[in-house]
Design an enzyme around this catalytic site. Structure first.
Site, PDB file in Angstrom:
ATOM      1  N   GLY A   8       0.831  -1.214   0.000  1.00 57.86           N
ATOM      2  CA  GLY A   8       0.000   0.000   0.000  1.00 57.86           C
ATOM      3  C   GLY A   8       0.858   1.254   0.000  1.00 57.86           C
ATOM      4  O   GLY A   8       0.486   2.284   0.581  1.00 57.86           O
ATOM      5  N   LEU A  10       1.447   3.486  -2.139  1.00 52.83           N
ATOM      6  CA  LEU A  10       1.013   4.699  -2.850  1.00 52.83           C
ATOM      7  C   LEU A  10      -0.076   5.450  -2.080  1.00 52.83           C
ATOM      8  O   LEU A  10      -0.526   6.503  -2.505  1.00 52.83           O
ATOM      9  CB  LEU A  10       0.480   4.336  -4.245  1.00 52.83           C
ATOM     10  N   GLY A  11      -0.479   4.936  -0.941  1.00 50.43           N
ATOM     11  CA  GLY A  11      -1.558   5.559  -0.170  1.00 50.43           C
ATOM     12  C   GLY A  11      -1.070   6.729   0.669  1.00 50.43           C
ATOM     13  O   GLY A  11       0.091   7.150   0.574  1.00 50.43           O
ATOM     14  N   GLN A  12      -1.975   7.237   1.518  1.00 53.13           N
ATOM     15  CA  GLN A  12      -1.660   8.448   2.298  1.00 53.13           C
ATOM     16  C   GLN A  12      -0.457   8.227   3.212  1.00 53.13           C
ATOM     17  O   GLN A  12       0.472   9.026   3.233  1.00 53.13           O
ATOM     18  CB  GLN A  12      -2.874   8.854   3.146  1.00 53.13           C
ATOM     19  N   ARG A  36      -0.476  -1.219  -8.508  1.00 50.19           N
ATOM     20  CA  ARG A  36      -0.220  -0.577  -9.806  1.00 50.19           C
ATOM     21  C   ARG A  36       1.083   0.191  -9.720  1.00 50.19           C
ATOM     22  O   ARG A  36       1.606   0.407  -8.622  1.00 50.19           O
ATOM     23  CB  ARG A  36      -1.386   0.347 -10.182  1.00 50.19           C
ATOM     24  N   ASP A  53       0.295  -7.918  -5.511  1.00 47.15           N
ATOM     25  CA  ASP A  53      -1.124  -8.042  -5.222  1.00 47.15           C
ATOM     26  C   ASP A  53      -1.240  -8.720  -3.857  1.00 47.15           C
ATOM     27  O   ASP A  53      -0.976  -9.923  -3.745  1.00 47.15           O
ATOM     28  CB  ASP A  53      -1.807  -8.877  -6.324  1.00 47.15           C
ATOM     29  N   TYR A 142     -15.360  -1.423   9.113  1.00 45.63           N
ATOM     30  CA  TYR A 142     -13.937  -1.070   9.240  1.00 45.63           C
ATOM     31  C   TYR A 142     -13.419  -1.455  10.627  1.00 45.63           C
ATOM     32  O   TYR A 142     -12.385  -2.114  10.775  1.00 45.63           O
ATOM     33  CB  TYR A 142     -13.800   0.433   9.014  1.00 45.63           C
ATOM     34  N   LYS A 146     -10.590  -4.072  11.868  1.00 48.26           N
ATOM     35  CA  LYS A 146      -9.415  -3.616  12.632  1.00 48.26           C
ATOM     36  C   LYS A 146      -9.280  -4.412  13.931  1.00 48.26           C
ATOM     37  O   LYS A 146      -8.183  -4.805  14.316  1.00 48.26           O
ATOM     38  CB  LYS A 146      -9.496  -2.107  12.908  1.00 48.26           C
TER      39      LYS A 146
END
Ligand code: AKB
Length: 314
Positions: A8, A10-12, A36, A53, A142, A146
């Site tokens: 992950g 490319l996320g925040q 990607r 992936d 969510y 978690k």
């Protein structure tokens, strides 16, 4: 030396964490990954990058083995508001990717870090000074993923000896990459709109207090925890961490100190408001402070000053 695989990326959190880890541990020791590969993104262009992936265990394991990683930082997940839109998909993605990541960590004997959230608490948890160990009955998909994730990480530690560590992040505020699909995202959008139009319409109502933290403090917390002496850790999955707690009115007051004409108005989104109402007002962070020396540098005004400066330059 650490050899770190980040999912992950490319996320925040991932986009800033990748940069920071490359600075701290050296470019050759950080393998950023995502589903990607955007060609113009610094995460891809400034160091090692692999397409992974996280739902495909064999692909995930092959990349971990190829780079002989000894640390896995698993960030790929759907956030709270998005998860409420697509609960079954959120369960599938958040849980299957987590168990794949834990299996890879077990196989390659890696230290494992992932993010839990204030969302792991629910309406029956104490709202103020929410203890490290207390009732956790989240009512959002969510939050359910978690909390199940926290238990799963504990399970891999107790059963297989995987060195799992995690924090319950509050809302994270940053200026580089926008968050997507979260409930606390308003506290990021407000700064963008303050710069662009000197006004913001909040989807979270006044009086709704939530824990928050500025991204540089969040990145330091991740590094501090992965470097913490395991003998000092009584808890593992997951530590309450936070730097401040405020409601939309308080962040608006802070912005007005630098942009006096700034105005806040409200158009409350019932879904995200419902999620926020089920979360703590402010957590007790003493376990993180005592067990691994958690500390932060930014309070609300210091963060506001930096956000406005950085976004104006942008
Ligand atoms: C969200 O709002 O979903 C996240 C979180 C607090 O975990 N920012």
């Amino acid at each position: 030396m650490r050899k770190i695989l980040i999912t992950g990326s490319l996320g925040q959190i991932g986009s800033e964490l990748t940069h920071k880890l490359r600075e701290v541990y050296g470019q050759e020791n950080v393998i950023a990954s995502a589903r990607r590969q955007p060609e113009d993104n610094p995460v891809v262009t400034e160091g090692i990058f692999e397409i992974v992936d996280v739902m495909d265990y064999e692909n995930f394991l092959a990349i971990a083995k190829k780079h002989q990683v000894n640390t896995i930082i698993h960030l790929a997940a759907l956030l709270s508001a998005k998860a409420e839109e697509e609960p079954a998909q959120a369960w599938h993605l958040n849980m299957q990717s987590l168990i794949n990541a834990l299996e890879v960590a077990k196989e390659v004997k890696a230290l494992f870090f992932t993010c839990s959230s204030i969302g792991a608490f629910g309406p029956s948890s104490p709202k103020d000074n929410t203890p490290q160990d207390t009732i956790q009955r989240p009512t959002t998909m969510y939050g359910i993923t978690k909390l199940a994730g926290e238990l799963l990480c504990d399970y891999y530690f107790n059963k297989y000896g995987v060195d799992t560590r995690s924090v319950r992040f509050p809302g994270l505020i940053s200026y580089q990459t926008l968050p997507g699909g979260g409930t606390t995202d308003y506290a990021v959008h407000i700064y963008y709109d303050a710069i662009k139009q000197k006004a913001y319409t909040s989807f979270i109502n006044k009086g709704t207090t939530m824990d928050m933290m500025y991204m540089p403090d969040a990145l330091n917390a991740i590094i501090q925890l992965i470097e913490a002496d395991p003998n000092q850790l009584i808890h593992r999955n997951a530590f309450n961490v936070s730097a401040m707690a405020f409601d939309p009115e308080e962040i608006a007051v802070s912005i007005k100190k630098y942009i006096p004409e700034f105005k806040i108005s409200y158009d409350v989104d019932p879904i995200r408001q419902g999620i926020a109402d089920s979360w703590p007002n402010a957590m007790d962070i003493s376990a993180a402070q005592q067990e691994w020396g958690f500390k932060t540098e930014y309070d609300l005004d210091k963060m506001t000053q930096d956000m406005l400066k950085q976004l104006s330059q942008k």
